[in-house]
Write a protein that holds these residues in place. Sequence first.
Motif, PDB file in Angstrom:
ATOM      1  N   ARG A 208       6.239   1.780  -4.518  1.00  0.00           N
ATOM      2  CA  ARG A 208       5.664   0.739  -4.034  1.00  0.00           C
ATOM      3  C   ARG A 208       4.379   0.113  -4.468  1.00  0.00           C
ATOM      4  O   ARG A 208       3.312   1.754  -3.919  1.00  0.00           O
ATOM      5  CB  ARG A 208       5.956   0.305  -2.589  1.00  0.00           C
ATOM      6  CG  ARG A 208       8.022   0.230  -2.881  1.00  0.00           C
ATOM      7  CD  ARG A 208       8.510  -0.574  -1.195  1.00  0.00           C
ATOM      8  NE  ARG A 208       8.269   1.029  -0.438  1.00  0.00           N
ATOM      9  CZ  ARG A 208       8.334   0.634   0.352  1.00  0.00           C
ATOM     10  NH1 ARG A 208       8.777  -0.679   1.431  1.00  0.00           N
ATOM     11  NH2 ARG A 208       8.855   1.416   1.046  1.00  0.00           N
ATOM     12  N   HIS A 209       3.504  -1.156  -4.283  1.00  0.00           N
ATOM     13  CA  HIS A 209       2.343  -1.210  -4.266  1.00  0.00           C
ATOM     14  C   HIS A 209       1.607  -0.647  -2.864  1.00  0.00           C
ATOM     15  O   HIS A 209       0.566   0.091  -3.016  1.00  0.00           O
ATOM     16  CB  HIS A 209       1.629  -2.998  -4.531  1.00  0.00           C
ATOM     17  CG  HIS A 209       0.878  -2.886  -3.764  1.00  0.00           C
ATOM     18  ND1 HIS A 209      -0.224  -3.118  -5.325  1.00  0.00           N
ATOM     19  CD2 HIS A 209      -0.103  -3.066  -3.124  1.00  0.00           C
ATOM     20  CE1 HIS A 209      -1.252  -3.623  -4.783  1.00  0.00           C
ATOM     21  NE2 HIS A 209      -1.921  -3.508  -3.718  1.00  0.00           N
ATOM     22  N   HIS A 210       2.536  -0.955  -2.292  1.00  0.00           N
ATOM     23  CA  HIS A 210       1.467  -0.905  -0.449  1.00  0.00           C
ATOM     24  C   HIS A 210       1.346   0.760   0.182  1.00  0.00           C
ATOM     25  O   HIS A 210       0.195   1.356   0.276  1.00  0.00           O
ATOM     26  CB  HIS A 210       1.490  -1.377   1.131  1.00  0.00           C
ATOM     27  CG  HIS A 210       1.640  -3.269   0.313  1.00  0.00           C
ATOM     28  ND1 HIS A 210       0.094  -3.213   0.644  1.00  0.00           N
ATOM     29  CD2 HIS A 210       2.106  -4.366   0.869  1.00  0.00           C
ATOM     30  CE1 HIS A 210      -0.378  -5.024   0.484  1.00  0.00           C
ATOM     31  NE2 HIS A 210       1.407  -5.131   0.602  1.00  0.00           N
ATOM     32  N   PRO A 211       2.733   1.485   0.553  1.00  0.00           N
ATOM     33  CA  PRO A 211       2.643   3.008   0.119  1.00  0.00           C
ATOM     34  C   PRO A 211       1.769   3.437  -0.810  1.00  0.00           C
ATOM     35  O   PRO A 211       1.072   4.793  -0.502  1.00  0.00           O
ATOM     36  CB  PRO A 211       3.866   3.106   0.116  1.00  0.00           C
ATOM     37  CG  PRO A 211       4.767   2.209   0.207  1.00  0.00           C
ATOM     38  CD  PRO A 211       3.888   0.739  -0.223  1.00  0.00           C
ATOM     39  N   ALA A 212       1.803   2.909  -2.902  1.00  0.00           N
ATOM     40  CA  ALA A 212       0.924   3.923  -3.366  1.00  0.00           C
ATOM     41  C   ALA A 212       0.063   3.879  -3.197  1.00  0.00           C
ATOM     42  O   ALA A 212      -1.120   4.822  -2.622  1.00  0.00           O
ATOM     43  CB  ALA A 212       1.524   3.427  -4.413  1.00  0.00           C
ATOM     44  N   SER A 213      -1.147   2.178  -2.611  1.00  0.00           N
ATOM     45  CA  SER A 213      -1.975   2.627  -2.245  1.00  0.00           C
ATOM     46  C   SER A 213      -2.779   2.830  -1.488  1.00  0.00           C
ATOM     47  O   SER A 213      -3.600   3.071  -1.416  1.00  0.00           O
ATOM     48  CB  SER A 213      -2.516   0.485  -2.598  1.00  0.00           C
ATOM     49  OG  SER A 213      -3.621   0.170  -2.123  1.00  0.00           O
ATOM     50  N   GLU A 214      -1.895   3.384  -0.121  1.00  0.00           N
ATOM     51  CA  GLU A 214      -2.604   3.585   1.111  1.00  0.00           C
ATOM     52  C   GLU A 214      -2.755   5.410   0.897  1.00  0.00           C
ATOM     53  O   GLU A 214      -4.079   5.562   1.647  1.00  0.00           O
ATOM     54  CB  GLU A 214      -1.166   3.270   2.415  1.00  0.00           C
ATOM     55  CG  GLU A 214      -2.061   2.015   2.739  1.00  0.00           C
ATOM     56  CD  GLU A 214      -0.574   1.662   3.783  1.00  0.00           C
ATOM     57  OE1 GLU A 214       0.145   2.579   4.243  1.00  0.00           O
ATOM     58  OE2 GLU A 214       0.277  -0.271   3.943  1.00  0.00           O
TER      59      GLU A 214
END
Length: 272
Positions: A208-214
């Motif tokens: 997902r966007h947020h876990p990958a971005s973080e």
Amino acid sequence: MSFSLNDVTRVIHDLWPLSGASAWDAPGLVTGRGTDPITSIHLAVDAVSLTVDEAIDLDADLLFVHHPLLLRGVVTVAEDTYKGALLARLIRARCALLAAHTNADVVVDGVSDIFATRLGLENARPIEQGDVPATGIGRVGRLAEPTTLGALARRLAALLPATASGVRVSGDYGDPISTVALCGGAGDSLLRHPLVTSADVYITSDLRHHPASEAREQAGLSTGPALIDVSHWASEWLWLDTAAAQLRAALPGVTVTVSEIRTDPWDFVVMQ
């Protein structure tokens, strides 16, 4: 030699013990009469309309899948619901349904283990160790020869069955890669695991966007892996041939087939 559904269920639970399943999971027999004879088993990742039709057309006595059809709470199996309709078709065709999910993820020669083997990882070990030695969620190991992130992504594209979503990568094409962590299916819960953060790349699905971005932002501050996101279905489909071979060895005389139907939910992408 003849086998009943009870016999086959025992064999399956010996190969992929229910004790290895996560607490939230729902593997096991979904429908079928234990005394019914089993002469043909059809394997698929998902019990969906196409694979149910395929199993019935093949006159299979058992559809053995990876993903449980009744994983979430269900209050009706009326035939105007898709799950009720699938179950009704299987029952009318005298085709049982059985799933091995997280209990097939954790074992030796299970989903992640086969993924690691096919990718060529050496000395692969679980990311999260299970109760039995060499079992557990995910795998981490080293490539026989170092490569680049781009070359590894191309290797994955050749290894996995084609899907619309392809292989998505976060990292520089030329990044050196020696240590690989992976988890067949959805694995973003492992993004902060020390064996993942210390690897050169982490391969999994459904990022997902947020876990990958973080995870990538954290990598920029210190160390952390590049990320490769592959199709959930494709990463687990690799296991089916090995599972089929194990069933053929344990159930001599039973016909065991593997579905090649793509049950990945995405059909095409539009590039901007």
